[in-house]
Write a protein that holds these residues in place. Structure first.
Motif, PDB file in Angstrom:
ATOM      1  N   SER A 154     -20.208  25.186  11.863  1.00  0.00           N
ATOM      2  CA  SER A 154     -19.358  23.999  11.921  1.00  0.00           C
ATOM      3  C   SER A 154     -20.210  22.740  11.958  1.00  0.00           C
ATOM      4  O   SER A 154     -21.266  22.691  12.600  1.00  0.00           O
ATOM      5  CB  SER A 154     -18.444  24.046  13.143  1.00  0.00           C
ATOM      6  OG  SER A 154     -19.197  24.065  14.341  1.00  0.00           O
ATOM      7  N   VAL A 155     -19.746  21.706  11.242  1.00  0.00           N
ATOM      8  CA  VAL A 155     -20.465  20.434  11.149  1.00  0.00           C
ATOM      9  C   VAL A 155     -19.770  19.422  12.055  1.00  0.00           C
ATOM     10  O   VAL A 155     -18.553  19.211  11.959  1.00  0.00           O
ATOM     11  CB  VAL A 155     -20.500  19.929   9.703  1.00  0.00           C
ATOM     12  CG1 VAL A 155     -21.229  18.581   9.624  1.00  0.00           C
ATOM     13  CG2 VAL A 155     -21.188  20.948   8.799  1.00  0.00           C
ATOM     14  N   ASN A 156     -20.540  18.803  12.922  1.00  0.00           N
ATOM     15  CA  ASN A 156     -19.990  17.888  13.913  1.00  0.00           C
ATOM     16  C   ASN A 156     -20.744  16.564  13.894  1.00  0.00           C
ATOM     17  O   ASN A 156     -21.898  16.490  13.447  1.00  0.00           O
ATOM     18  CB  ASN A 156     -20.122  18.491  15.310  1.00  0.00           C
ATOM     19  CG  ASN A 156     -19.520  19.875  15.416  1.00  0.00           C
ATOM     20  OD1 ASN A 156     -18.342  20.020  15.704  1.00  0.00           O
ATOM     21  ND2 ASN A 156     -20.322  20.907  15.174  1.00  0.00           N
ATOM     22  N   VAL A 157     -20.091  15.550  14.405  1.00  0.00           N
ATOM     23  CA  VAL A 157     -20.721  14.254  14.646  1.00  0.00           C
ATOM     24  C   VAL A 157     -20.451  13.866  16.095  1.00  0.00           C
ATOM     25  O   VAL A 157     -19.313  13.943  16.563  1.00  0.00           O
ATOM     26  CB  VAL A 157     -20.181  13.175  13.687  1.00  0.00           C
ATOM     27  CG1 VAL A 157     -20.646  11.787  14.129  1.00  0.00           C
ATOM     28  CG2 VAL A 157     -20.627  13.442  12.252  1.00  0.00           C
ATOM     29  N   SER A 180     -15.230  21.239   3.979  1.00  0.00           N
ATOM     30  CA  SER A 180     -16.645  21.311   3.614  1.00  0.00           C
ATOM     31  C   SER A 180     -17.132  20.031   2.957  1.00  0.00           C
ATOM     32  O   SER A 180     -18.341  19.787   2.897  1.00  0.00           O
ATOM     33  CB  SER A 180     -16.889  22.505   2.685  1.00  0.00           C
ATOM     34  OG  SER A 180     -16.123  22.379   1.500  1.00  0.00           O
ATOM     35  N   ALA A 181     -16.205  19.207   2.457  1.00  0.00           N
ATOM     36  CA  ALA A 181     -16.590  17.941   1.824  1.00  0.00           C
ATOM     37  C   ALA A 181     -16.922  16.867   2.854  1.00  0.00           C
ATOM     38  O   ALA A 181     -17.394  15.787   2.485  1.00  0.00           O
ATOM     39  CB  ALA A 181     -15.478  17.455   0.903  1.00  0.00           C
ATOM     40  N   LEU A 182     -16.675  17.157   4.107  1.00  0.00           N
ATOM     41  CA  LEU A 182     -16.955  16.232   5.205  1.00  0.00           C
ATOM     42  C   LEU A 182     -16.184  14.925   5.053  1.00  0.00           C
ATOM     43  O   LEU A 182     -16.694  13.830   5.325  1.00  0.00           O
ATOM     44  CB  LEU A 182     -18.461  15.949   5.313  1.00  0.00           C
ATOM     45  CG  LEU A 182     -19.378  17.166   5.363  1.00  0.00           C
ATOM     46  CD1 LEU A 182     -20.840  16.732   5.510  1.00  0.00           C
ATOM     47  CD2 LEU A 182     -18.979  18.116   6.485  1.00  0.00           C
ATOM     48  N   THR A 183     -14.912  15.059   4.654  1.00  0.00           N
ATOM     49  CA  THR A 183     -14.063  13.878   4.496  1.00  0.00           C
ATOM     50  C   THR A 183     -12.902  13.867   5.479  1.00  0.00           C
ATOM     51  O   THR A 183     -12.152  12.883   5.532  1.00  0.00           O
ATOM     52  CB  THR A 183     -13.506  13.796   3.065  1.00  0.00           C
ATOM     53  OG1 THR A 183     -12.810  15.006   2.755  1.00  0.00           O
ATOM     54  CG2 THR A 183     -14.633  13.588   2.062  1.00  0.00           C
TER      55      THR A 183
END
Length: 459
Positions: A154-157, A180-183
């Motif tokens: 998982s991608v987080n900020v 997955s496009a991080l939008t």
């Protein structure tokens, strides 16, 4: 480089020596046992940073390094966003092969409710994607977004936010990408346990534990806490000047080095320097902070990504070689009374001199991807009191690490720089025709003095 009573005079050397790193006790066993983390032959480690400049927060430069110490400019003014402001840029490489930036979109004086996103296929040419308004009621400022990719992919900020009722009190919030496009992103969730008035929260995961490094905006120190879940609750266990880094420090970024140790980078905005410090006991104790050569005073608030790339130095093992200085091409490594020196060696040199200039290249004693060097009597090249010398292997882990070197790209075609395995950023280099171990100062001359070409053995 374990401190021991010197066995030789160093008076002529000390002018060229950087101080021995503090807290030498750190160089015990690496966490979890030995790491085989050095790049394999023909590969190289690449660390990339994309900082804004002390003189300009409207653009970012791209720098890279193979040792996490000597960063070299790849591209100046690589990206200028439409808002003409970019601060605190965080970079990571996604599974789609692209590099992504997220960043603060305004100066510190301005109301700033958005964070920016950009993308690049090569780290040099960047394309603006979008500005994202962080959906927090009465948001005043959204600052210093930091990427964190969890072990589940998982991608987080992690972004520091304040509200209009108290615009200078920041709290870290978690955003998780839903595509997955991080939008698209989840609703912001405050990290439990860290609390308000913390900014620049950077997280790394070791095993099942999340480790948070976060600046206390009141005390101006970087604090440390742990949790068993990304969202917390975190327990802040280290406060004040617990690590010896000093105050007025911010923007921490943590990366694992090739020898398994950990390095933290942080912005010493109070004095204008940029620092790094190393830990070999999973963040319990740290070496004395040192200013990064070359970019300290120029770069501001960055994060670091580490990759293994092709094209690194290639050198066969279990073969004999001689080592020619890259910038004094008539001079070669030669063992003289157990010490490694750099005399002139020619075809008319004696057989004994040629033999003393010939070494067997073997797998690193502490890391098989690294390198060790053995003389004709079976002794190994190791560093000892800043000096390169040959000693019998005593079988200890200290000796193995002292006698292991990581191959880094040299200053000229075919040349190699030899970095100490247990003192990252320290290299074999010639000084007064002796081979010594110095901390890199980021200059071209240092790289040339520390570059050697492996050639057909003299003997």
């Amino acid at each position: 480089m374990t401190t021991r009573p010197p066995s030789l005079s160093r008076r002529t050397l000390l002018r060229a020596m950087a101080a021995l790193p503090a807290s030498a006790v750190l160089l015990g066993e690496l966490p979890g046992g030995a790491f085989a983390a050095a790049p394999a032959s023909g590969s190289a480690t690449r660390y990339t940073i994309v900082p804004f400049l002390n003189s300009d927060d409207g653009t970012v430069n791209v720098y890279q390094s193979d040792d996490a110490t000597d960063f070299r400019l790849v591209q100046s003014s690589a990206y200028t966003p439409p808002s003409n402001r970019i601060r605190d840029a965080s970079v990571f490489k996604h599974t789609d092969g692209y590099y992504y930036l997220t960043y603060t979109t305004h100066t510190w004086q301005d109301v700033s409710t958005t964070i920016g996103f950009a993308r690049s296929s090569d780290r040099v040419n960047w394309t603006f994607l979008y500005d994202y308004t962080v959906p927090i009621t009465n948001l005043s400022r959204a600052w210093a977004p930091e990427w964190f990719v969890d072990s589940d992919g998982s991608v987080n900020v992690i972004v520091s936010c304040s509200v209009t009722s108290d615009e200078w009190i920041f709290t870290p919030y978690l955003l998780t990408a839903t595509n997955s496009a991080l939008t698209a992103w989840t609703s912001p969730v405050a990290l439990s346990g860290i609390g308000s008035n913390h900014i620049d929260t950077y997280i790394v995961k070791v095993g099942s534990t999340y480790h948070a490094f976060t600046k206390n905006e009141t005390a101006k120190y970087i604090e440390y806490g742990t949790a068993s879940s990304l969202a917390g609750p975190y327990t802040i266990s280290k406060t004040g000047d617990w690590a010896g880094w000093g105050s007025y420090r911010e923007g921490p970024s943590v990366i694992q080095l090739d020898n398994g140790g950990w390095r933290i980078f942080f912005d010493g905005y109070g004095d204008g320097n940029y620092y790094y410090s190393d830990s070999y006991d999973t963040f319990a104790t740290w070496s004395a902070p040192k200013a990064l050569p070359s970019i300290s005073g120029t770069a501001r608030h960055f994060t670091v990504i580490k990759e293994t790339v092709s094209g690194g130095p290639s050198l066969a093992k279990n073969v004999t070689r001689s080592f020619q200085s890259a910038n004094y091409t008539t001079r070669y490594w030669q063992e003289q009374s157990s010490l490694l020196n750099l005399p002139v060696v020619t075809s008319s040199s004696t057989s004994a001199e040629k033999s003393a200039s010939t070494f067997t290249v073997v797998a690193g004693l502490a890391d098989s991807n690294g390198f060790s060097f053995r003389d004709a009597s079976g002794n190994y090249l190791r560093h000892y009191n800043y000096r390169a010398r040959f000693d019998a292997n005593d079988g200890t882990s200290t000796f193995a690490k002292d006698a292991t070197f990581i191959a880094r790209t040299g200053s000229s075609s075919g040349s190699i720089r030899w970095e100490s395995y247990n003192y990252p950023g320290y290299y074999l280099r010639h000084y007064n025709y002796q081979l010594v171990l110095n901390a890199t100062d980021g200059t071209d001359l240092f790289r040339q003095d520390g570059s050697f070409v492996p050639v057909t053995a003299w003997s």
